[in-house]
Enzyme design. Structure first.
Site, PDB file in Angstrom:
ATOM      1  CB  SER A 221     -17.025  -5.203   6.808  1.00  0.00           C
ATOM      2  OG  SER A 221     -16.481  -3.908   5.854  1.00  0.00           O
ATOM      3  CG  ASP A 222     -18.355  -1.381  12.771  1.00  0.00           C
ATOM      4  OD1 ASP A 222     -19.065  -0.654  12.049  1.00  0.00           O
ATOM      5  OD2 ASP A 222     -19.297  -1.899  13.528  1.00  0.00           O
ATOM      6  CD1 TRP A 223     -16.747   3.720   7.056  1.00  0.00           C
ATOM      7  CD2 TRP A 223     -18.892   1.366   7.155  1.00  0.00           C
ATOM      8  NE1 TRP A 223     -18.556   3.225   6.249  1.00  0.00           N
ATOM      9  CE2 TRP A 223     -19.264   2.487   6.735  1.00  0.00           C
ATOM     10  CE3 TRP A 223     -19.261   0.447   7.350  1.00  0.00           C
ATOM     11  CZ2 TRP A 223     -20.637   2.080   5.558  1.00  0.00           C
ATOM     12  CZ3 TRP A 223     -20.515  -0.105   7.021  1.00  0.00           C
ATOM     13  CH2 TRP A 223     -20.348   1.145   6.083  1.00  0.00           C
ATOM     14  CB  ALA A 225     -14.994  -4.857  10.563  1.00  0.00           C
TER      15      ALA A 225
END
Length: 798
Positions: A221-223, A225
């Site tokens: 995941s993006d941080w 997200a």
């Protein structure tokens, strides 16, 4: 049973789930029982920042990704990747959170500088080699942001509504090519696509990425997200980062025990993490096991590349000479006086803001580079115009003895280091050896010796509780805050300015102290600006200096306040009085060279008034040295535009990035970038001049390749990027007028011919209609210098 299967079989459910979430901001947990060490991840695409603040271990800062794409040189992209893989190994990093292969859908996109191009083929060609270069060193990558994270406005919540054809032909295409080349990781974006947030997008993550493309790597995941447990676990996400806000952990264990998430789904995720660990050397397996999961790279010791030399080469190869009436290259031996102006000539913007930011060992400014390259020439400097809304960090020559000291609650010194500029900034860990729970204050001390008497501005840039003093006087004590998401505040901190009356030559000790409330997010800067004249006075001074010079060099560009991660640009215009500066200087000296220091297109109302325009992007730590090389003809400007530069904002096919009712419709379909242009731009896609001339002698089609013969007809060695465009005949209203099908580079001495073979893959002639379908018919094949400058044409029937 393979080593990965053996390791998996030794884990209980709780341990398996534990492996799938960050243990902190940048790392995954170790499991010594199976020989698994902690996997370490780090930003960014132009350098390797590491997991914390390490001023004694700076990072190489390469030119921005758009600059790398402007080289049109996949081999150089691989060199960049290898260098960054080498840097990652040195810093103990296993996975580099790059590259960004979203498209330049709108020039207002805040992270435009961090993406490669408006064209999916150019993006893919550069991205593939960058990824392979990093992985050559046994370091993983995460191709991001999957998918359609092409702008920053409401990026956490926006729902991108995009048709299947545009999704496949444009936005997924670079990811597909890089995955097929062997990428080890992909990062899921914040945004939603067609109603489903990307971290839960079963159709795109499980169906397309892992199923249709056969991706065997991991999806992180993006941080922050990931916002759900069962939906994200079932939707294809493999790893949640960071530890803060993790929705998995005990909740995911409970979901498995309740039968709502099958344990086989967890096992598949763990296999992918273990496979990654084997690839990067963080899992104790046999050599044969490592090679069995990676046909792309090994975990041998990294090769030794000279970071400064690579940064300088990429910069010179990326600079796009957009206009030249013959003034360039300059004859350094004939120059008596060069007038340089623009605040960015002294304070160069060498990289984009946000998570991509790194801390290089030094920066060569344009002024410093030109001064060093012209030792017998009078190189004068005037500000002319200052576009910076914020006070720049305190640095030499007026500031000296800049020191940062980290202390405990009782005042005990935990860490001390000298600094080049008065900035302390980290997202993650404090310096090695400092317990974040013991850290109470950060103190910046420095000595200011003013060069001029008058009212100086001393500033605090950051967030938190601060005390600022000059000499024995406390100037400020209190909070500097903005109510917002901590990550966004970190990306764009608040500023408070304080006027201080000072006398030239009389030194004063300045101290800025911050009380640390969030040891994982620290950002403080001691800023300073000396007394300056009014805007009109600065413009007059620059014009006077230019009038008496042999050549005038004006450096203009964007600033971190208008172009950075976390927000989109509001306008394509240069900030401040920079347009007026160019016009005033050009009126005073017809030999005016404008250097545009911006990561994305800007308007140039003065373009026809100046002798030369050189686009330098965000050029990395060797900015000034590379600039001097190009201006003086030591190196040829090798860049070609990876995106179209407009003359008027209303001509841009897609400009607005603002969602309506939470949705951002991609109503333009496939007509993005040059595919959608109807008016004549200022500079077209693929444009760029050099210091020699080329003849295109022949074009033929042989075995699905375009074969082009070109000859250097100039008087010096040079480089030409031969671009192949395909156009349907007759024109098809459902397809672009023409599109890039391939490219190759010719390097030749004077009068030397070069033969290039440029493949025309089947995909060139296909569209997505419930699958890839070849469109039969007659096609015009153009061998071109740029999109609008074809030299030779031929035809084929497909």
């Amino acid at each position: 049973m393979s080593d990965i299967e053996t390791a998996l079989a030794a884990l209980d459910l709780e341990t398996k789930v534990k492996l799938l979430s960050g243990k902190d901001f940048w790392t995954l947990p170790a499991v010594p029982e199976i020989g698994l060490r902690s996997l370490v991840m780090s930003d960014g695409p132009i350098g390797v920042r590491g997991i914390g603040w390490t001023p004694d271990d700076p990072s190489i800062a390469l030119p921005s990704p758009t600059a790398l794409a402007a080289t049109w040189n996949p081999e150089l992209a691989r060199t960049a990747g290898r260098l960054l893989g080498q840097e990652a190994r040195r810093k103990g990093v296993h996975v580099l959170l790059a590259p960004t292969v979203n498209l330049h859908r709108s020039p207002l996109g805040g992270r435009h500088f961090e993406c490669y191009s408006e064209d999916p083929l150019l993006t893919a060609r550069i991205g593939v080699q960058y990824v392979l270069g990093v992985q050559d060193q046994g370091v993983g990558t995460t191709v991001k942001h999957f998918v359609c994270n092409d702008s920053e406005t409401d990026r956490f919540t926006v729902d991108v509504r995009v048709g299947e054809r545009a999704l496949r032909e444009l936005y997924l295409a670079p990811f597909e090519a890089i995955v097929e080349a062997g990428a080890w990781g992909v990062m899921a974006a914040y945004n939603s696509v067609n109603g489903s947030t990307m971290t839960e997008h079963d159709q795109l993550q499980n169906g397309v990425l892992k199923g249709e493309w056969g991706f065997d790597g991991f999806i992180v995941s993006d941080w922050t997200a990931a916002r759900s447990t069962e939906a994200s676990a079932s939707g294809g996400l493999d790893v949640v980062m960071p530890a803060v806000g993790d929705p998995w952990g005990y909740e995911l264990v409970a979901a498995v025990r309740a039968g709502t998430v099958p344990e086989e789904v967890i096992d598949d995720k763990v296999r992918r993490v273990l496979r990654l660990a084997a690839r990067v050397g963080a899992l104790d397996t046999s050599v044969s096991s490592v090679s069995s999961v990676s046909s792309v790279s090994s975990v041998s010791s990294p090769s030794s590349l000279d970071g400064a030399a690579v940064a300088r080469e990429i910069a010179t190869r990326s600079f796009v000479l957009a206009r030249n009436d013959g003034v360039l290259p300059l004859d350094g031996g004939a120059l008596r006086r060069v007038a340089v102006s623009g605040a960015l000539a002294m304070d160069a913007r060498v990289q984009g803001g946000g998570s991509a930011q790194v801390y290089p060992p030094y920066v060569v400014s344009p002024l410093a580079g030109l001064t060093a390259a012209l030792p017998g020439t009078d190189v004068s400097y005037t500000i002319g115009a200052d576009p910076r809304r914020r006070v720049p960090p305190a640095t030499a020559p007026q500031w000296s003895d800049i020191v940062a000291t980290l202390r405990s609650e009782g005042g005990r010194e935990l860490y001390r280091t000298p600094l080049h500029t008065a900035t302390v900034r980290w997202m993650g860990d404090p310096p090695p050896g400092v317990d974040p729970y013991e850290l109470a204050t950060i103190e910046l001390t420095a000595r200011l010796t003013p060069a001029a008497s008058g009212t100086h501005q001393i500033a605090i840039v950051g967030f938190g509780e601060f005390t600022l003093s000059a000499g024995d006087t406390v100037i400020f004590e209190g909070p500097v805050y903005r109510e917002d998401d901590p990550a966004l505040v970190f990306l764009s901190s608040e500023e408070r300015r304080f006027p201080v009356e000072l006398t030239a030559g009389e030194p004063v000790q300045v101290t800025l102290t911050q009380r640390v409330s969030m040891p994982g997010f620290v950002s403080l800067t001691l800023g300073h600006t000396p007394p300056t004249g009014t805007p009109d006075e600065l413009l007059d001074e620059a014009a006077r200096a230019a009038a008496s010079a042999d050549v005038a060099v004006v450096v203009v560009g964007t600033t971190e306040e208008v172009e950075s991660e976390g927000f989109d640009r509001k306008t394509l215009a240069l900030p401040g009085h920079q347009d007026e500066l160019v016009s005033r200087v050009a009126a005073a000296n017809p030999r005016t060279v404008v250097v545009v220091n911006a990561g994305s297109p800007v308007l140039m109302p003065w373009a026809d008034e100046v002798a030369a325009i050189l686009l330098t992007w965000f050029p990395g730590q060797e900015a000034g040295a590379a600039l001097a090389d190009v201006l003086l003809g030591v190196a040829e400007p090798g860049g070609r535009l990876p995106t179209t530069w407009p003359r008027h904002p209303e001509d841009v096919p897609v400009l607005s990035t603002r969602p309506a009712d939470g949705a951002l419709p991609y109503d333009e379909g496939i007509f993005v970038g040059y595919r959608g242009w109807r008016a004549e731009p200022l500079f077209p896609f693929g444009h760029g001049l050099g210091y020699t001339t080329w003849a295109y002698e022949s074009l033929s089609i042989e075995d699905d390749d375009a074969v082009v013969v070109v000859r250097n007809t100039g008087t010096r060695p040079g480089r030409e990027v031969v671009q192949i465009y395909v156009a349907p005949e007759p024109p098809d209203p459902d397809r672009p007028t023409r599109w890039l099908a391939g490219f190759a580079t010719a390097t030749a001495a004077p009068d030397e011919p070069v033969t290039l073979r440029i493949p025309l893959p089947t995909r060139t002639f296909q569209v997505w209609q419930e699958g890839w379908q070849t469109v039969p018919g007659r096609y015009r094949i153009e061998a071109s210098h740029s999109l609008t400058n074809p030299h030779l044409t031929t035809h084929l029937t497909h």
